[in-house]
Design a protein around this motif. Structure first.
Motif, PDB file in Angstrom:
ATOM      1  N   ALA A 213      15.017  -0.922 -36.495  1.00  0.00           N
ATOM      2  CA  ALA A 213      15.779  -0.628 -37.853  1.00  0.00           C
ATOM      3  C   ALA A 213      16.786  -1.660 -38.232  1.00  0.00           C
ATOM      4  N   GLY A 214      17.562  -1.965 -37.513  1.00  0.00           N
ATOM      5  CA  GLY A 214      18.645  -3.003 -37.621  1.00  0.00           C
ATOM      6  C   GLY A 214      18.080  -4.271 -37.712  1.00  0.00           C
ATOM      7  N   CYS A 215      17.161  -4.596 -36.862  1.00  0.00           N
ATOM      8  CA  CYS A 215      16.661  -5.963 -36.855  1.00  0.00           C
ATOM      9  C   CYS A 215      15.794  -5.967 -38.124  1.00  0.00           C
ATOM     10  N   ALA A 216      15.059  -4.955 -38.413  1.00  0.00           N
ATOM     11  CA  ALA A 216      14.181  -5.223 -39.723  1.00  0.00           C
ATOM     12  C   ALA A 216      15.237  -5.528 -41.074  1.00  0.00           C
ATOM     13  N   ARG A 217      16.541  -4.800 -41.078  1.00  0.00           N
ATOM     14  CA  ARG A 217      17.200  -4.941 -41.912  1.00  0.00           C
ATOM     15  C   ARG A 217      17.902  -6.443 -42.032  1.00  0.00           C
ATOM     16  N   ASN A 218      17.693  -7.285 -40.951  1.00  0.00           N
ATOM     17  CA  ASN A 218      17.974  -8.450 -41.034  1.00  0.00           C
ATOM     18  C   ASN A 218      17.053  -9.347 -40.794  1.00  0.00           C
ATOM     19  N   LEU A 219      15.735  -9.049 -40.912  1.00  0.00           N
ATOM     20  CA  LEU A 219      14.404  -9.776 -40.873  1.00  0.00           C
ATOM     21  C   LEU A 219      14.441 -10.398 -39.608  1.00  0.00           C
ATOM     22  N   LYS A 220      14.550  -9.660 -38.545  1.00  0.00           N
ATOM     23  CA  LYS A 220      14.785 -10.372 -37.201  1.00  0.00           C
ATOM     24  C   LYS A 220      13.628  -9.835 -36.528  1.00  0.00           C
ATOM     25  N   PRO A 221      12.751 -10.804 -35.633  1.00  0.00           N
ATOM     26  CA  PRO A 221      11.842 -10.030 -34.834  1.00  0.00           C
ATOM     27  C   PRO A 221      12.396  -9.441 -33.684  1.00  0.00           C
ATOM     28  N   VAL A 222      11.630  -8.501 -33.026  1.00  0.00           N
ATOM     29  CA  VAL A 222      12.401  -7.700 -31.796  1.00  0.00           C
ATOM     30  C   VAL A 222      10.975  -7.140 -31.088  1.00  0.00           C
ATOM     31  N   THR A 223      11.533  -7.094 -29.833  1.00  0.00           N
ATOM     32  CA  THR A 223      10.401  -6.869 -28.688  1.00  0.00           C
ATOM     33  C   THR A 223      11.031  -5.609 -28.216  1.00  0.00           C
ATOM     34  N   LEU A 224      10.426  -4.451 -28.067  1.00  0.00           N
ATOM     35  CA  LEU A 224      10.794  -3.095 -27.554  1.00  0.00           C
ATOM     36  C   LEU A 224      10.122  -2.722 -26.478  1.00  0.00           C
ATOM     37  N   GLU A 225      10.756  -2.722 -25.307  1.00  0.00           N
ATOM     38  CA  GLU A 225      10.147  -1.744 -24.045  1.00  0.00           C
ATOM     39  C   GLU A 225      10.866  -0.477 -23.884  1.00  0.00           C
ATOM     40  N   LEU A 226      10.152   0.877 -24.136  1.00  0.00           N
ATOM     41  CA  LEU A 226      10.925   2.011 -24.291  1.00  0.00           C
ATOM     42  C   LEU A 226      10.395   2.800 -23.249  1.00  0.00           C
ATOM     43  N   GLY A 227      10.389   4.218 -23.475  1.00  0.00           N
ATOM     44  CA  GLY A 227      10.078   5.247 -22.552  1.00  0.00           C
ATOM     45  C   GLY A 227       8.461   5.294 -22.221  1.00  0.00           C
ATOM     46  N   GLY A 228       8.275   6.252 -21.533  1.00  0.00           N
ATOM     47  CA  GLY A 228       6.951   6.486 -21.024  1.00  0.00           C
ATOM     48  C   GLY A 228       6.888   8.136 -20.286  1.00  0.00           C
ATOM     49  N   LYS A 229       5.601   8.252 -20.297  1.00  0.00           N
ATOM     50  CA  LYS A 229       5.227   9.571 -19.749  1.00  0.00           C
ATOM     51  C   LYS A 229       3.756   9.322 -19.254  1.00  0.00           C
ATOM     52  N   SER A 230       3.641   8.313 -18.185  1.00  0.00           N
ATOM     53  CA  SER A 230       2.361   7.863 -17.988  1.00  0.00           C
ATOM     54  C   SER A 230       1.711   8.984 -17.043  1.00  0.00           C
ATOM     55  N   ALA A 231       0.357   8.890 -17.054  1.00  0.00           N
ATOM     56  CA  ALA A 231      -0.628   9.768 -16.488  1.00  0.00           C
ATOM     57  C   ALA A 231      -1.141   8.972 -15.272  1.00  0.00           C
ATOM     58  N   ASN A 232      -1.413   9.891 -14.182  1.00  0.00           N
ATOM     59  CA  ASN A 232      -2.070   9.497 -13.104  1.00  0.00           C
ATOM     60  C   ASN A 232      -3.279  10.427 -12.990  1.00  0.00           C
ATOM     61  N   ILE A 233      -4.389   9.833 -13.384  1.00  0.00           N
ATOM     62  CA  ILE A 233      -5.657  10.853 -13.808  1.00  0.00           C
ATOM     63  C   ILE A 233      -6.392  10.706 -12.308  1.00  0.00           C
ATOM     64  N   VAL A 234      -6.663  11.847 -11.835  1.00  0.00           N
ATOM     65  CA  VAL A 234      -7.453  12.029 -10.636  1.00  0.00           C
ATOM     66  C   VAL A 234      -8.701  12.858 -10.567  1.00  0.00           C
ATOM     67  N   PHE A 235      -9.935  11.892 -10.633  1.00  0.00           N
ATOM     68  CA  PHE A 235     -11.159  12.364 -10.957  1.00  0.00           C
ATOM     69  C   PHE A 235     -11.723  13.165  -9.525  1.00  0.00           C
TER      70      PHE A 235
END
Ligand code: TXE
Length: 454
Positions: A218-240
């Motif tokens: 949101a701060g970057c948007a106010r300054n018209l600044k590009p941003v890369t975001l690496e955030l959280g996860g809840k990844s699945a390990n799917i076992v068939f």
């Protein structure tokens, strides 16, 4: 500087060092130097920038053991993991050193002249780093950013600044110009926010919590600044039910308990087809019992402590009212230890929805392929995931249907410097690593040269 903060060894709870807290004025001075250094850097021949990054890679290679030992001390990472992380930094630099000579633009057919595009560097890039992988995550930002002709200012997490600071020394030792690569220690609300608001920081790379990342965006948007975001996860390990169950169960602890679960890619939900659910749990229990938690300095150790006392309390709070199936072991005494824990969960449980960022995995059953896909996509996140099946058609169908940025079939791998990494949905915006990494640190400029006399 305004005061200090204490860096703690998480395996012993003992203080290591006091580190200075930068002020807004300190950040502004660093950015001013970075602006000057970037002009010189971008003006060098591409091969000169490539050579400088190769030199930096070699200096890091020569210091892998020192950096790894520092990470053991500051982050409690097992020594073998820390060696991998330090070597990975050298490899990311090495891979990025190919980019300065390969950032080709286009020549576009137009009437009346010649049209070409240039990949121009942004200028100064601000990189905000979390505590879970202090060296590697920093390198995913700084190596391609430098390769594209930018200067970088790096803010490590308060809990884990030591390896980033050492990389700052090594950059100078490798001959990078003063001011091109600067590590600024301090708080997120001061240093990180100044990267967001400073008019000369033209791009921000943030890795951390979804909550703070949203605020940074949101701060970057106010300054018209590009941003890369690496955030959280809840990844699945799917076992068939057609998977190699022995292999799937034997590898599942590593997929979630590596780095004590403090990994955005942790496969923290194991979704198991109902017909093999009981058998899978039978196989998982001994694998969890064998998972070696202990002194991170020992090469036999697979998992160290959590990063801090307060983080351990947060992780523990997830077990209130949880249906614990079984646990592994952890040392007693000083240090922020937490035993690996397997919990049986329902899809709406907090443990099946929220990122724990600790060694706790939720196991849930599913009925068929459609149900497995639905459950895999049933969280706000979409970073990583694994699919275990011997059926090729199913592997293709499920990997296309799961809304995650980084998937692996019959494996848990997520990170290679040569392949793209990043999340969908609440897990982030943009991609790091891979063939296009340096280009993400450039803006396209189009220039038309008239050839017709007017
Ligand atoms: O992250 P923060 P924290 C998740 C994980 C963890 C939780 C909290 O669930 O338990 O987040 O971790 C800087 N403006 N992840 O508190 O606060 C901060 O100084 C600018 C998942 O450490 O997001 C640090 O350098 N910057 C994630 C960085 O942001 C600010 C990895 C991350 O801190 C700032 C880490 C602000 N207002 C945590 N406030 C993953 N999935 O990899 C803080 N920072």
């Amino acid at each position: 500087m305004s005061g200090t903060f204490t860096v703690i060894n998480p395996a012993t709870a003992q203080p290591i060092r006091e580190i200075g807290r930068a002020t807004v004025e300190d950040v502004d001075a660093v950015v001013a130097r970075a602006v000057r250094a970037q002009r010189t850097w971008a003006g060098l021949a591409p091969v000169a920038r490539a050579d400088a990054l190769r030199r930096f890679a070699r200096v890091v290679e020569d210091h892998v053991e020192e950096l790894a030992q520092l990470e053991v001390l500051n982050s409690g990472h097992p020594i073998e993991s820390a060696r991998w992380e330090a070597s990975h930094v050298a490899q990311v630099l090495n891979f990025s050193s190919g980019a300065p000579e390969r950032l080709s633009g286009l020549q576009i057919p137009v009437a009346g002249g010649l049209d070409v595009t240039f990949h121009e560097p942004y200028g100064v890039v601000g990189i905000i780093v979390p505590w879970n992988f202090p060296m590697t995550i920093a390198s995913w930002g700084f190596a391609p950013a430098l390769a594209a002709g930018n200067a970088v200012v790096i803010k490590p997490a308060e809990l884990t600044p030591l390896t980033a600071m050492r990389l700052g020394d090594l950059a100078l030792e490798a001959g990078l110009p003063d001011g091109l690569f600067t590590v600024v220690t301090g708080s997120g609300s001061v240093v990180g926010q100044r990267f967001v608001s400073h008019p000369d920081v033209r791009k921000v790379v943030f890795t951390g919590s979804t909550e703070v990342g949203t605020d940074v965006a949101a701060g970057c948007a106010r300054n018209l600044k590009p941003v890369t975001l690496e955030l959280g996860g809840k990844s699945a390990n799917i076992v068939f039910d057609d998977a190699d169950l022995e292999l799937a169960a034997a590898s599942a602890p590593g997929a979630v308990f590596d780095n004590a679960g403090q990994d955005c890619c942790a496969r923290s939900r194991i979704l198991v087809q109902r017909s093999v659910y009981d058998r899978f749990l039978e196989l998982l229990e001994p694998a969890v019992a064998e998972w070696k938690v202990g002194d991170p300095a020992l090469e036999s150790t697979q998992m160290g402590p959590l990063i801090s006392a307060s983080h351990r309390s947060t992780v523990a709070s997830f077990l209130d009212d949880a249906d614990v199936a079984f646990r592994g072991s952890a040392p007693e005494g000083d240090g922020f230890w937490f035993a690996p824990t397997v919990v049986l969960a329902q899809p709406s449980d907090r443990l099946a929805q929220e990122e724990v960022f600790g060694p706790v995995v939720a196991v849930l059953p599913f009925d068929d392929e459609a149900d497995g896909i639905r459950l895999a996509n049933d969280t706000a996140y979409g970073l990583a995931g694994s699919i275990w099946t011997e059926n090729l058609g199913r592997a293709v169908r499920v990997s296309r249907a799961v809304k995650s940025g980084v998937l692996s079939v019959n494996s848990h791998s997520s990170v290679r410097y040569s392949t793209p990494f990043g999340g969908m949905k609440a897990s982030g915006l943009g991609r790091e690593l891979g063939p296009d990494a340096a280009e993400h640190f450039t803006e396209t400029k189009n220039v038309f040269f008239a050839t017709d006399a007017s």
